[in-house]
Write an enzyme that holds these catalytic residues in place. Structure first.
Site, PDB file in Angstrom:
ATOM      1  N   ASN A  44       0.856  -1.186   0.000  1.00  0.00           N
ATOM      2  CA  ASN A  44       0.000   0.000   0.000  1.00  0.00           C
ATOM      3  C   ASN A  44       0.891   1.234   0.000  1.00  0.00           C
ATOM      4  O   ASN A  44       1.422   1.624   1.033  1.00  0.00           O
ATOM      5  CB  ASN A  44      -0.900  -0.012   1.252  1.00  0.00           C
ATOM      6  CG  ASN A  44      -1.755   1.242   1.340  1.00  0.00           C
ATOM      7  OD1 ASN A  44      -1.889   1.981   0.368  1.00  0.00           O
ATOM      8  ND2 ASN A  44      -2.331   1.471   2.522  1.00  0.00           N
ATOM      9  N   LYS A  46       0.048   4.268  -0.518  1.00  0.00           N
ATOM     10  CA  LYS A  46      -0.623   5.505  -0.067  1.00  0.00           C
ATOM     11  C   LYS A  46      -0.352   6.621  -1.088  1.00  0.00           C
ATOM     12  O   LYS A  46      -0.310   6.355  -2.278  1.00  0.00           O
ATOM     13  CB  LYS A  46      -0.182   5.865   1.345  1.00  0.00           C
ATOM     14  CG  LYS A  46      -0.262   4.640   2.283  1.00  0.00           C
ATOM     15  CD  LYS A  46      -0.082   4.940   3.715  1.00  0.00           C
ATOM     16  CE  LYS A  46      -0.174   3.640   4.511  1.00  0.00           C
ATOM     17  NZ  LYS A  46      -0.203   3.844   5.932  1.00  0.00           N
ATOM     18  N   HIS A 152      -9.606   1.525   4.314  1.00  0.00           N
ATOM     19  CA  HIS A 152      -8.364   1.757   5.054  1.00  0.00           C
ATOM     20  C   HIS A 152      -8.636   2.780   6.162  1.00  0.00           C
ATOM     21  O   HIS A 152      -9.421   3.716   5.977  1.00  0.00           O
ATOM     22  CB  HIS A 152      -7.264   2.263   4.107  1.00  0.00           C
ATOM     23  CG  HIS A 152      -5.925   2.288   4.760  1.00  0.00           C
ATOM     24  ND1 HIS A 152      -5.536   3.303   5.615  1.00  0.00           N
ATOM     25  CD2 HIS A 152      -4.899   1.413   4.712  1.00  0.00           C
ATOM     26  CE1 HIS A 152      -4.315   3.041   6.062  1.00  0.00           C
ATOM     27  NE2 HIS A 152      -3.906   1.898   5.530  1.00  0.00           N
ATOM     28  N   GLU A 154      -7.040   5.235   7.167  1.00  0.00           N
ATOM     29  CA  GLU A 154      -6.800   6.639   6.788  1.00  0.00           C
ATOM     30  C   GLU A 154      -8.001   7.198   6.034  1.00  0.00           C
ATOM     31  O   GLU A 154      -8.327   8.384   6.149  1.00  0.00           O
ATOM     32  CB  GLU A 154      -5.510   6.744   5.961  1.00  0.00           C
ATOM     33  CG  GLU A 154      -4.284   6.598   6.850  1.00  0.00           C
ATOM     34  CD  GLU A 154      -3.074   5.983   6.175  1.00  0.00           C
ATOM     35  OE1 GLU A 154      -3.027   5.965   4.936  1.00  0.00           O
ATOM     36  OE2 GLU A 154      -2.186   5.503   6.900  1.00  0.00           O
ATOM     37  N   GLU A 224      -5.769  -4.301  10.533  1.00  0.00           N
ATOM     38  CA  GLU A 224      -4.768  -3.252  10.704  1.00  0.00           C
ATOM     39  C   GLU A 224      -5.107  -2.420  11.940  1.00  0.00           C
ATOM     40  O   GLU A 224      -5.920  -1.481  11.851  1.00  0.00           O
ATOM     41  CB  GLU A 224      -4.744  -2.344   9.472  1.00  0.00           C
ATOM     42  CG  GLU A 224      -4.316  -3.048   8.213  1.00  0.00           C
ATOM     43  CD  GLU A 224      -3.664  -2.090   7.233  1.00  0.00           C
ATOM     44  OE1 GLU A 224      -2.550  -2.385   6.795  1.00  0.00           O
ATOM     45  OE2 GLU A 224      -4.244  -1.030   6.945  1.00  0.00           O
ATOM     46  N   GLY A 230       1.992   2.968  10.532  1.00  0.00           N
ATOM     47  CA  GLY A 230       2.936   4.061  10.328  1.00  0.00           C
ATOM     48  C   GLY A 230       3.590   4.560  11.611  1.00  0.00           C
ATOM     49  O   GLY A 230       4.224   5.609  11.607  1.00  0.00           O
ATOM     50  N   SER A 269       3.007  -1.492  10.404  1.00  0.00           N
ATOM     51  CA  SER A 269       4.446  -1.492  10.650  1.00  0.00           C
ATOM     52  C   SER A 269       5.097  -2.854  10.394  1.00  0.00           C
ATOM     53  O   SER A 269       6.014  -3.257  11.124  1.00  0.00           O
ATOM     54  CB  SER A 269       4.762  -0.994  12.073  1.00  0.00           C
ATOM     55  OG  SER A 269       4.331   0.346  12.226  1.00  0.00           O
TER      56      SER A 269
HETATM   57  P1  PGA Z   1       2.523   0.758   7.640  1.00  0.00           P
HETATM   58  O1  PGA Z   1       1.105   0.943   6.920  1.00  0.00           O
HETATM   59  O2  PGA Z   1       3.091  -0.550   7.176  1.00  0.00           O
HETATM   60  O3  PGA Z   1       3.322   1.940   7.230  1.00  0.00           O
HETATM   61  O4  PGA Z   1       2.245   0.751   9.127  1.00  0.00           O
HETATM   62  C1  PGA Z   1       0.238  -0.140   6.740  1.00  0.00           C
HETATM   63  C2  PGA Z   1      -1.010   0.333   6.061  1.00  0.00           C
HETATM   64  O5  PGA Z   1      -1.443   1.463   6.305  1.00  0.00           O
HETATM   65  O6  PGA Z   1      -1.622  -0.412   5.268  1.00  0.00           O
END
Ligand code: PGA
Length: 307
Positions: A44, A46, A152, A154, A224, A230, A269
Site C-alpha cells: 500500500n 498511499k 483503510h 486513513e 490493521e 505508520g 508497521s
Molecule cells: P505501515 O502501513 O506498514 O506503514 O504501518 C500499513 C497500512 O497502512 O496499510
C-alpha cells in the site's frame, strides 16, 4: 480479547501453501486438512510515488523497459533496486501493488508479464455520476486493475469513510470483478477501552452485509490496528493472531466454508525484521505493507517471509 473458539486453527507449510486444519477439542490426532490459502502480500503505497518513481520501482531493467519508456539510461544500481526482477516470477504467494491512481496504468503495463497484480486504494460504489473527484470500479477495470483496497483507516479517519458506504462498495467491487481488500482495525483508545472485539465485529459484520455468502471468500481482509499503522509499533504476533481469529469466527458466523477460504492479512508497521515472526502465527495469511513497501528490497524480503 476472549477466546471463544472451542477449536483452534493450526497451520503447516506445504508446497508453499498454508494448510488449515482444525483440532477438534483435545483430539489433536484427528486433525484434518480443510482448506488451502495462498499467502497474499500487498504493498500500500498511499500517496507516494510519481509515475516515474513507479516505473523505477517496478521496472525489469534487464529488458530495458524503463529506460525505453523514459528515453534515459539507467545504471545497474537501479536494476538491483527494482521489484519485478526479485518477485515478478515468485510462485506460491500472491503479490499486489497498490499505487496512487495516476500510476495505475503504468503499474498494470509493467506488471503484465509478471505474477505481480495491481490494486487501487479506493473506489466509489456507483458506476458513474455526479461525484467529483471519485473513481468507479469499471474505470479501474478498464485500466487492467485487479483489486481495490477498501476501508483503510486513513480513509475512515480523514475522508469520513463509513461502514454504510463500505457495505455498498464491497458488492460493487465484486460485481465488477475487482477483488476487495477490506481493512478493519481498532484505534488505540478502543483497544485501551477493551473495545477491540466490538469494533472488529461491527466492522466485519456491517462492511460485508452486501456480500452474498458464496462471494465472501473472494474478499481479502486486512486486520490493521490503527495504533500500529505508520507508527513503528507492531501488534505482537499474539495480538494479531487473536484479532484475526475473531475476524475468521465472525466470517464463520455467515459461512463456515468462506471462513476457511478467506485470506486475512495483518498490517501495521510490517518490516523485514518482524515479518517472519508475524507470518509464523497460525491464521495470518499475509501482510498489507505501507512504509516498508516503498523500498523494493524491504518489500521483496517481506514477500519472501510470507511465501
Ligand atoms: P505501515 O502501513 O506498514 O506503514 O504501518 C500499513 C497500512 O497502512 O496499510
Amino acid at each position: 480479547m476472549s477466546r471463544r473458539f472451542s477449536t483452534r486453527p493450526r497451520f503447516q507449510h506445504h508446497e508453499n501453501r498454508r494448510i488449515l486444519s482444525f483440532a477438534s477439542g483435545s483430539a489433536q490426532s484427528h486433525l484434518h486438512a480443510m482448506s488451502q490459502r495462498t499467502p497474499y502480500v500487498a504493498a500500500n503505497w498511499k500517496m507516494h510515488k510519481t509515475i516515474e518513481e513507479t516505473e523505477r520501482f517496478l521496472a525489469d531493467l534487464l529488458q530495458r523497459r524503463w529506460s525505453r519508456t523514459r528515453a534515459r539510461d539507467v545504471g545497474s544500481e537501479d536494476s538491483a533496486a527494482s521489484l519485478l526482477p526479485r518477485v515478478g516470477a515468485k510462485e506460491g504467494v500472491e503479490v499486489v501493488v497498490c499505487p496512487p491512481y495516476p500510476s495505475l496504468k503504468t503499474a498494470v503495463e509493467l506488471c503484465a508479464q509478471s505474477r505481480v497484480r495491481v490494486a487501487a486504494q479506493n473506489m466509489h460504489e456507483e458506476e458513474s455520476g455526479a461525484f467529483t473527484g471519485e473513481v468507479s470500479a469499471p474505470m479501474l477495470l478498464e485500466l487492467g486493475v485487479d483489486a481495490v483496497v477498501l476501508g483503510h483507516s486513513e480513509r475512515r479517519t480523514h475522508f469520513c469513510e463509513t461502514d454504510e458506504a463500505l457495505a455498498r462498495k464491497l458488492p460493487a467491487a465484486l460485481e465488477a470483478g475487482l477483488e476487495p481488500i477490506l481493512c478493519v482495525g481498532e484505534t488505540e483508545a478502543e483497544r485501551d477501552a477493551d473495545a477491540t472485539e466490538g469494533v472488529l465485529l461491527r466492522q466485519v459484520t456491517e462492511d460485508l452485509t452486501g456480500v452474498a455468502d458464496p462471494n465472501l471468500a473472494r474478499v481479502v481482509i486486512a486486520y490493521e490496528p490503527v495504533w500500529a499503522i505508520g507508527t513503528g509499533r507492531t501488534a505482537s504476533p499474539e495480538q494479531a493472531r487473536e484479532a484475526i481469529e475473531l475476524i475468521r469466527r465472525t466470517v464463520a458466523g455467515r459461512s463456515a466454508d468462506a471462513a476457511e477460504e478467506i485470506r486475512i492479512l495483518y498490517g501495521g508497521s510490517v518490516k523485514p525484521a518482524n515479518a517472519v515472526e508475524l507470518m509464523a502465527e497460525p491464521g495470518i495469511d499475509g501482510a498489507l505493507v505501507g512504509g516498508a513497501s516503498l523500498d523494493p528490497g524491504d518489500f521483496s524480503a517481506i514477500v519472501e517471509a510470507c511465501g
